[in-house]
Design an enzyme around this catalytic site. Structure first.
Site, short mmCIF file in Angstrom:
data_model
loop_
_atom_site.label_atom_id
_atom_site.label_comp_id
_atom_site.label_asym_id
_atom_site.label_seq_id
_atom_site.Cartn_x
_atom_site.Cartn_y
_atom_site.Cartn_z
N ARG A 1 62.70 20.04 46.40
CA ARG A 1 63.59 20.52 45.34
C ARG A 1 62.82 21.46 44.41
O ARG A 1 61.66 21.20 44.10
CB ARG A 1 64.12 19.32 44.55
CG ARG A 1 65.05 19.69 43.42
CD ARG A 1 65.69 18.44 42.82
NE ARG A 1 64.75 17.55 42.15
CZ ARG A 1 64.32 17.72 40.90
NH1 ARG A 1 64.72 18.74 40.19
NH2 ARG A 1 63.47 16.85 40.36
N HIS B 1 50.36 45.63 62.36
CA HIS B 1 51.12 45.21 63.53
C HIS B 1 50.21 44.74 64.66
O HIS B 1 49.16 45.32 64.86
CB HIS B 1 51.96 46.41 64.02
CG HIS B 1 52.88 46.07 65.13
ND1 HIS B 1 54.00 45.30 64.98
CD2 HIS B 1 52.82 46.38 66.46
CE1 HIS B 1 54.61 45.15 66.14
NE2 HIS B 1 53.91 45.81 67.05
N SER C 1 38.41 19.25 38.26
CA SER C 1 38.24 20.70 38.38
C SER C 1 38.23 21.39 37.02
O SER C 1 37.39 22.25 36.75
CB SER C 1 39.36 21.30 39.21
OG SER C 1 39.44 20.65 40.45
P1 NDP Z 1 56.73 15.67 42.83
O1 NDP Z 1 57.15 15.54 41.42
O2 NDP Z 1 56.59 17.01 43.45
O3 NDP Z 1 57.71 14.83 43.74
C1 NDP Z 1 58.07 13.49 43.45
C2 NDP Z 1 59.19 13.11 44.39
O4 NDP Z 1 59.47 11.74 44.25
C3 NDP Z 1 60.48 13.87 44.11
O5 NDP Z 1 61.06 14.17 45.34
C4 NDP Z 1 61.29 12.87 43.31
O6 NDP Z 1 62.67 13.03 43.47
C5 NDP Z 1 60.86 11.58 43.96
N1 NDP Z 1 60.99 10.41 43.09
C6 NDP Z 1 60.58 10.28 41.81
N2 NDP Z 1 60.87 9.05 41.35
C7 NDP Z 1 61.48 8.39 42.36
C8 NDP Z 1 62.03 7.09 42.51
N3 NDP Z 1 61.99 6.21 41.51
N4 NDP Z 1 62.57 6.74 43.69
C9 NDP Z 1 62.62 7.64 44.69
N5 NDP Z 1 62.11 8.88 44.63
C10 NDP Z 1 61.56 9.25 43.47
O7 NDP Z 1 55.41 14.83 42.90
P2 NDP Z 1 54.27 14.69 43.98
O8 NDP Z 1 53.79 13.32 43.77
O9 NDP Z 1 54.72 15.10 45.35
O10 NDP Z 1 53.21 15.75 43.49
C11 NDP Z 1 52.73 15.74 42.15
C12 NDP Z 1 52.24 17.09 41.74
O11 NDP Z 1 51.01 17.33 42.38
C13 NDP Z 1 53.13 18.24 42.18
O12 NDP Z 1 54.08 18.53 41.19
C14 NDP Z 1 52.19 19.36 42.37
O13 NDP Z 1 52.10 20.07 41.16
C15 NDP Z 1 50.87 18.69 42.67
N6 NDP Z 1 50.53 18.85 44.11
C16 NDP Z 1 50.33 20.09 44.59
C17 NDP Z 1 50.01 20.28 45.90
C18 NDP Z 1 49.82 21.66 46.43
O14 NDP Z 1 49.59 22.57 45.63
N7 NDP Z 1 49.91 21.89 47.73
C19 NDP Z 1 49.90 19.17 46.84
C20 NDP Z 1 50.15 17.91 46.22
C21 NDP Z 1 50.45 17.77 44.90
P3 NDP Z 1 63.52 14.11 42.61
O15 NDP Z 1 63.30 15.43 43.26
O16 NDP Z 1 64.92 13.63 42.74
O17 NDP Z 1 63.00 14.04 41.22
#
Ligand code: NDP
Length: 451
Positions: free
Chosen positions: A204, A434, A14
């Site tokens: 989170r 409404h 994009s």
């Molecule tokens: P995120 O960073 O949002 O989430 C990753 C998740 O994986 C967190 O819950 C993290 O836990 C967990 N995690 C990381 N490492 C480990 C591990 N070793 N073991 C277990 N759990 C783990 O990433 P996503 O992949 O969901 O998305 C990536 C990005 O893509 C997002 O930040 C967003 O910006 C974008 N996106 C946006 C969307 C939208 O606009 N609707 C849709 C999809 C993606 P913890 O919280 O503890 O770090």
């Protein structure tokens, strides 16, 4: 110095496509290299196919609710094969649209991988070298799997769109956007979904009450959301995957999806050739104009790991074009970026969460949690949440969090007012529409008392 082009863009997602075509449309000589399908993560393996899957996954609930409203609905099942065929065709169509956009703007496209040889030279996989006055890196990121035994048996989000059939049971690891969205999608498509998250509650970083409500609603819809849990090991057991969990249990699933975050695609870009600095996740470090410490090289989008959202990458592309080609230096604006999580119900959000806001200044919180008219009619307990975070001193609305069907559409509109700096009094001056759910945003009169 003689150049082959004014701008060379590496990456056809994009951000890259937008920058290439707006600069070329102004008469500059622009080239773009993309080694994979044109359109990047958003179009080919992200937002677009995901949203189409969201649509597909919502019908079962609509059929069920339709019956409650008096419709005689007889559904015999969902054909993944039918959906996949249509999805493939749609993505092929969109890829063509992207190529056409570049072509009609006069961009020369190389279907090839590229790396940087020196501050003005791009080396293509074919061995060809192109000399460019300015280079823009827009190569995005990729999903990462945790470093545990057997993680190769699990999928990442890219693999979902190529599944030959739907699993009967699926374990989703992670608590972010991707994990939570796919939990809802697969659940809606009839898959038995378990989502595990290592922390206290999924999503989170979003407003706690909003993520709590999403989590509760997901559980009510049949998703097993297990927090404070992680996976130790995967192994193959006949045609299923055996999972050893950290808390000691062992369970079998048809498939595992790792949605454990993404990392910038900086490994084979040749950044060492030009001494461009990267951060702890491998992201390219840039200034407010997206310029790296090599003055001729810029980077935008997920590869810079600032805010990893498509519209942000597009804004960064436009700011780059303004700065470098249209004589209008424009820093990228990352303040008050709205976003939506396409869970069911959706979460729309802009600005500060209650927890983050109260760390900064005294606030007032206005919220309304209620059953929508549509769900009350069929005695469904599902609730929606409308929440405003307001500065006590200035009366400005500094956060808005909506959990509701179509919250993504609502937050887009509320964001206009919030980005303009609207106060709570100004929200209150607006006449309600409404009956709607969003009318609560302009009718909440009293702040809640947390005491
Ligand atoms: P995120 O960073 O949002 O989430 C990753 C998740 O994986 C967190 O819950 C993290 O836990 C967990 N995690 C990381 N490492 C480990 C591990 N070793 N073991 C277990 N759990 C783990 O990433 P996503 O992949 O969901 O998305 C990536 C990005 O893509 C997002 O930040 C967003 O910006 C974008 N996106 C946006 C969307 C939208 O606009 N609707 C849709 C999809 C993606 P913890 O919280 O503890 O770090």
């Amino acid at each position: 110095m003689k150049f082959d082009c004014d701008l060379f863009v590496i990456g056809g997602g994009s951000g890259g496509v937008r920058a290439a075509r707006v600069v070329a449309a102004q008469g500059y000589k622009v080239s773009l290299a993309e080694g994979d399908r044109m359109g990047g993560t958003c179009v080919i393996r992200g937002c677009v196919p995901k949203k189409l899957m969201v649509y597909a996954s919502k019908y079962q609930e609509s059929f069920d609710e339709g019956r409650e409203y008096g419709w005689d609905v007889n559904v015999t099942g969902f054909s993944w094969e039918h959906f996949r065929k249509k999805l493939d065709a749609e993505l092929a169509r969109l890829e063509k649209v992207y190529r056409k956009l570049l072509e009609t703007s006069g961009v020369s496209v190389f279907n090839d991988w590229a790396q940087i040889k020196d501050p003005h030279t791009v080396l293509l996989g074919s061995g060809e070298e192109i000399r460019a006055k300015t280079i823009l890196i827009a190569v995005g990121g990729q999903a990462v799997k945790p470093d545990i035994t057997g993680s190769n048996f699990g999928m990442i989000s890219d693999d979902v769109f190529g599944l030959n059939e739907l699993p009967k049971s699926l374990l989703i690891v992670g608590g972010g956007y991707i994990a939570s969205e796919f939990s809802c999608i697969f659940n809606g498509l009839g898959v038995d979904v378990t989502q595990i998250y290592r922390g206290q509650n999924i999503l989170r970083g979003f407003d706690d009450e909003a993520s709590q409500l999403i989590s509760e609603t997901m559980v009510a819809k049949g998703i097993k959301v297990r927090c404070n849990e992680n996976i130790l090991k995967l192994s193959r057991e006949t045609d299923q995957l055996k999972i050893d969990f950290q808390l000691g249990s062992t369970e079998l699933f048809d498939d595992v999806l790792f949605a454990t975050g993404r990392k910038p695609n900086t490994q084979s870009l040749g950044l060492h050739n030009v001494g461009i600095k990267t951060g702890t996740s491998g992201e390219i470090l840039v200034d407010k104009y997206s310029q790296t410490d090599q003055p001729s090289i810029f980077a935008i989008g997920d590869v810079t790991n600032r805010i990893n959202l498509t519209p942000v990458a597009i804004n960064e592309a436009m700011a780059f074009a303004q700065t470098m080609f249209f004589g209008n230096p424009t820093p990228v604006d990352h303040h008050l970026v709205p976003s939506a999580v396409f869970t069911q119900p959706e979460l729309g959000s802009i600005g500060l969460s209650e927890k983050d806001a109260e760390k900064i200044e005294p606030i007032l919180v206005y919220e309304s949690k209620f059953r929508s008219m549509q769900k009350s009619f069929i005695s469904k307990s599902e609730e929606v949440l409308m929440k405003l975070i307001v500065s006590k001193e200035t009366n400005v609305v500094i956060g808005c969090h909506i959990v509701a069907p179509d919250a993504a559409e609502m937050i887009q509109l509320a964001s206009i007012a919030i980005k303009m700096g609207a106060t709570k009094d100004q929200f209150d001056q607006v006449c309600a529409v409404h009956p709607t759910m969003a009318e609560e945003l302009v009718t909440m009169r009293n702040p809640i008392n947390r005491g």
